[in-house]
Motif scaffolding. Structure first.
Motif, mmCIF file in Angstrom:
data_model
loop_
_atom_site.group_PDB
_atom_site.id
_atom_site.type_symbol
_atom_site.label_atom_id
_atom_site.label_comp_id
_atom_site.label_asym_id
_atom_site.label_seq_id
_atom_site.Cartn_x
_atom_site.Cartn_y
_atom_site.Cartn_z
ATOM 1 N N LEU A 271 -2.598 1.949 -7.811
ATOM 2 C CA LEU A 271 -2.850 2.711 -9.038
ATOM 3 C C LEU A 271 -3.673 3.958 -8.743
ATOM 4 C CD1 LEU A 271 -3.650 -0.207 -11.522
ATOM 5 C CD2 LEU A 271 -1.615 1.254 -11.528
ATOM 6 N N ALA A 272 -4.663 3.822 -7.859
ATOM 7 C CA ALA A 272 -5.521 4.963 -7.534
ATOM 8 C C ALA A 272 -4.761 6.041 -6.781
ATOM 9 C CB ALA A 272 -6.719 4.490 -6.713
ATOM 10 N N LEU A 273 -3.847 5.651 -5.903
ATOM 11 C CA LEU A 273 -3.071 6.632 -5.151
ATOM 12 C C LEU A 273 -2.086 7.365 -6.048
ATOM 13 C CD1 LEU A 273 -2.347 4.591 -1.908
ATOM 14 C CD2 LEU A 273 -3.588 6.770 -2.004
ATOM 15 N N GLY A 274 -1.512 6.633 -6.998
ATOM 16 C CA GLY A 274 -0.559 7.242 -7.906
ATOM 17 C C GLY A 274 0.830 7.351 -7.319
ATOM 18 N N PRO A 275 1.803 7.777 -8.140
ATOM 19 C CA PRO A 275 3.216 7.788 -7.710
ATOM 20 C C PRO A 275 3.623 9.006 -6.900
ATOM 21 C CG PRO A 275 3.044 8.505 -9.986
ATOM 22 C CD PRO A 275 1.646 8.152 -9.558
ATOM 23 N N THR A 276 2.710 9.949 -6.659
ATOM 24 C CA THR A 276 3.095 11.164 -5.925
ATOM 25 C C THR A 276 2.496 11.242 -4.532
ATOM 26 O OG1 THR A 276 1.243 12.423 -6.882
ATOM 27 C CG2 THR A 276 3.340 12.427 -8.099
ATOM 28 N N ALA A 277 1.669 10.271 -4.158
ATOM 29 C CA ALA A 277 1.068 10.288 -2.822
ATOM 30 C C ALA A 277 2.141 10.100 -1.758
ATOM 31 C CB ALA A 277 0.026 9.174 -2.713
ATOM 32 N N PRO A 278 1.974 10.689 -0.570
ATOM 33 C CA PRO A 278 2.946 10.471 0.513
ATOM 34 C C PRO A 278 3.098 8.975 0.779
ATOM 35 C CG PRO A 278 1.391 12.195 1.105
ATOM 36 C CD PRO A 278 0.873 11.570 -0.158
ATOM 37 N N PRO A 279 4.334 8.468 0.797
ATOM 38 C CA PRO A 279 4.524 7.020 0.929
ATOM 39 C C PRO A 279 4.109 6.499 2.303
ATOM 40 C CG PRO A 279 6.629 8.146 0.995
ATOM 41 C CD PRO A 279 5.609 9.182 0.640
ATOM 42 N N GLY A 289 0.914 -15.221 6.325
ATOM 43 C CA GLY A 289 2.039 -14.754 7.120
ATOM 44 C C GLY A 289 2.216 -13.255 7.139
ATOM 45 N N ASP A 290 1.192 -12.519 6.802
ATOM 46 C CA ASP A 290 1.183 -11.055 6.740
ATOM 47 C C ASP A 290 1.925 -10.564 5.487
ATOM 48 O OD1 ASP A 290 -0.071 -11.333 9.153
ATOM 49 O OD2 ASP A 290 1.589 -10.546 10.354
ATOM 50 N N LEU A 291 1.376 -9.520 4.883
ATOM 51 C CA LEU A 291 1.891 -8.986 3.623
ATOM 52 C C LEU A 291 2.177 -7.508 3.795
ATOM 53 C CD1 LEU A 291 -0.773 -10.668 1.302
ATOM 54 C CD2 LEU A 291 1.553 -11.486 1.732
ATOM 55 N N GLN A 292 3.178 -6.986 3.059
ATOM 56 C CA GLN A 292 3.549 -5.583 3.177
ATOM 57 C C GLN A 292 3.841 -4.979 1.813
ATOM 58 O OE1 GLN A 292 6.872 -5.080 5.847
ATOM 59 N NE2 GLN A 292 5.579 -5.133 7.678
ATOM 60 N N TRP A 293 3.466 -3.706 1.679
ATOM 61 C CA TRP A 293 3.773 -2.919 0.484
ATOM 62 C C TRP A 293 4.098 -1.493 0.924
ATOM 63 C CZ3 TRP A 293 -0.361 -6.126 1.066
ATOM 64 C CH2 TRP A 293 -0.517 -7.178 0.147
ATOM 65 N N VAL A 294 4.839 -0.779 0.094
ATOM 66 C CA VAL A 294 4.962 0.667 0.248
ATOM 67 C C VAL A 294 4.133 1.295 -0.856
ATOM 68 C CG1 VAL A 294 6.476 2.672 0.221
ATOM 69 C CG2 VAL A 294 7.231 0.561 1.315
ATOM 70 N N LEU A 295 3.108 2.050 -0.476
ATOM 71 C CA LEU A 295 2.214 2.697 -1.414
ATOM 72 C C LEU A 295 2.590 4.164 -1.567
ATOM 73 C CD1 LEU A 295 -1.174 1.219 -0.110
ATOM 74 C CD2 LEU A 295 0.209 0.377 -2.022
ATOM 75 N N GLY A 296 2.462 4.695 -2.772
ATOM 76 C CA GLY A 296 2.742 6.103 -2.991
ATOM 77 C C GLY A 296 4.120 6.335 -3.571
ATOM 78 N N SER A 297 4.664 7.504 -3.302
ATOM 79 C CA SER A 297 5.915 7.946 -3.908
ATOM 80 C C SER A 297 7.074 7.021 -3.568
ATOM 81 C CB SER A 297 6.240 9.367 -3.420
ATOM 82 O OG SER A 297 7.522 9.748 -3.839
ATOM 83 N N GLU A 298 7.919 6.802 -4.589
ATOM 84 C CA GLU A 298 9.132 6.004 -4.387
ATOM 85 C C GLU A 298 10.343 6.887 -4.109
ATOM 86 O OE1 GLU A 298 9.658 3.593 -7.804
ATOM 87 O OE2 GLU A 298 7.809 2.427 -7.508
ATOM 88 N N GLU A 300 10.792 9.316 -1.710
ATOM 89 C CA GLU A 300 10.966 9.931 -0.391
ATOM 90 C C GLU A 300 10.754 8.884 0.690
ATOM 91 O OE1 GLU A 300 7.629 12.580 0.765
ATOM 92 O OE2 GLU A 300 6.863 12.223 -1.264
ATOM 93 N N PRO A 301 11.209 9.160 1.892
ATOM 94 C CA PRO A 301 11.074 8.175 2.981
ATOM 95 C C PRO A 301 9.599 7.930 3.338
ATOM 96 C CG PRO A 301 12.669 9.871 3.533
ATOM 97 C CD PRO A 301 11.957 10.351 2.314
ATOM 98 N N VAL A 302 9.349 6.753 3.874
ATOM 99 C CA VAL A 302 8.006 6.405 4.345
ATOM 100 C C VAL A 302 7.594 7.382 5.436
ATOM 101 C CG1 VAL A 302 6.698 4.685 5.641
ATOM 102 C CG2 VAL A 302 8.127 3.972 3.730
ATOM 103 N N ARG A 303 6.382 7.893 5.316
ATOM 104 C CA ARG A 303 5.910 8.895 6.271
ATOM 105 C C ARG A 303 4.920 8.334 7.280
ATOM 106 N NH1 ARG A 303 4.649 13.970 2.427
ATOM 107 N NH2 ARG A 303 3.261 14.458 4.176
ATOM 108 N N GLY A 304 4.328 7.208 6.985
ATOM 109 C CA GLY A 304 3.380 6.621 7.913
ATOM 110 C C GLY A 304 3.293 5.124 7.721
ATOM 111 N N GLU A 305 2.745 4.457 8.711
ATOM 112 C CA GLU A 305 2.549 3.014 8.650
ATOM 113 C C GLU A 305 1.102 2.696 8.993
ATOM 114 O OE1 GLU A 305 5.358 0.841 10.982
ATOM 115 O OE2 GLU A 305 7.080 2.039 10.277
#
Length: 350
Positions: A271-279, A289-298, A300-305
């Motif tokens: 919520l703090a990052l918002g929908p326009t942050a680089p994903p 068992g480890d958890l994953q999310w994509v944060l930021g813009s939906e 565009e392609p993921v830019r970092g991990e």
């Protein structure tokens, strides 16, 4: 107790859980201070405490530390000695466990580890407990819990209802700490324990449906269930603070509780990052068992991990790690990853 270990090994499990009988509460620590072998075994047991806990109904399992299973007799004694957390619904279980953990830790405060030991900010041990009274107070008020014994005599909060929540919170916690300094440490702990017990006795702690309604607290509107998780998170963070100040190791929450806290923190981070942050693909390791999310813009392609250990992530959100110091795994756009780390750190207000 004598220096030839008479009776001490049988009491180490109870010591690890903070459940010694009054007659042994001073004798055992005194023996441990002068006995290297007993002290080493005691610390080994303390580190396995978290392996003996789990969500209600979880199957029992052997606790293993450094590759060696603990003897069955020690495990049985430890389980009998373990302080009993209140029976609550899953959303309040992490708070109940955190309260139990801090209660056990506070039993270690004595002449050798005094209440005046500096902890965090400009607070000593008693001040930190006073801060937790203030931190729990708002949820207690929203759920109709009486302030008797905790804050009944504290002057009303300064400012009016239009005061920004950050200013109102700082004023209230300062007032509460100042008031608790007029009392004995034992009275402060008793007030905190009474309020936390009352919170755990509310219908909202036991009924998920009642805890599903949303309310605003400390500037955030969330379901009451999530506010209980927030109280668990802060109680554990300050238990770690007190433990470090006293030179005592505090184990992380059990995996199920840690996972609940991580999920809440990730929701707040998104919520703090918002929908326009680089994903950024964000992975939290070491929990469920480890958890994953994509944060930021939906869009565009993921830019970092970014990969963080669960405990480290919670300590970052709790203000106990910095974006520069936290251990992490990074791939791709470092600026996008740095934005996630900095926003996570900005969530800290403890």
């Amino acid at each position: 107790m004598s220096d030839d270990h008479d009776g001490v090994p049988e009491l180490l499990a109870a010591w690890a859980f903070g459940a010694l009988q009054p007659a042994d509460e001073r004798a055992v620590p005194l023996h441990l201070a002068g006995c290297e072998s007993c002290a080493a075994e005691a610390e080994r047991l303390r580190e396995t405490v978290r392996l003996l806990d789990g969500p209600p109904g979880a199957p029992e399992q052997a606790a293993v530390h450094n590759g060696a299973a603990l003897p069955d007799g020690v495990l049985a004694a430890a389980r009998r000695a373990r302080p009993t957390a209140p029976r609550v619904a899953a959303h309040a279980a992490p708070y109940a466990a955190a309260v139990t953990g801090l209660t056990a830790l506070l039993r270690e405060v004595d002449g050798r580890r005094p209440w005046g030991t500096p902890v965090v900010h400009d607070w000593d041990v008693r001040d930190t407990v006073g801060h937790l009274i203030a931190a729990d107070e708002e949820l207690a008020r929203l759920l109709g819990v009486s302030a008797d014994g905790a804050a009944a005599d504290v002057p009303a909060s300064r400012g009016g209802p239009d005061l920004p929540w950050e200013e109102a919170w700082e004023a209230r916690t300062a007032d509460m700490i100042a008031y608790q300094r007029t009392r004995s440490p034992e009275e402060t702990v008793a007030a905190w324990a009474a309020q936390s017990s009352a919170l755990l006795a509310t219908p909202e702690a036991r009924d998920p449906e009642r805890a599903s309604h949303a309310t605003t607290m400390l500037g955030v509107r969330l379901p009451v269930a999530d506010h209980f998780l927030g109280r668990a998170f802060e109680t554990w963070i300050h238990t770690v603070d007190i433990g470090r100040a006293l030179g005592l190791a505090v184990p992380p929450p059990v995996e199920a509780h840690l996972g609940q806290m991580v999920r809440l923190a990730v929701r707040m981070l998104g919520l703090a990052l918002g929908p326009t942050a680089p994903p950024v693909l964000f992975a939290v390791t070491g929990v469920e068992g480890d958890l994953q999310w994509v944060l930021g813009s939906e869009g565009e392609p993921v830019r970092g991990e970014l990969a963080l250990r669960a405990v480290d992530f919670c300590l970052l959100v709790g203000g106990r790690h910095t974006p520069a110091s936290i251990p992490r795994g990074v791939e791709g756009d470092e600026n996008a990853v740095r934005a996630v780390l900095e926003q996570a750190a900005a969530l800290a207000w403890l």
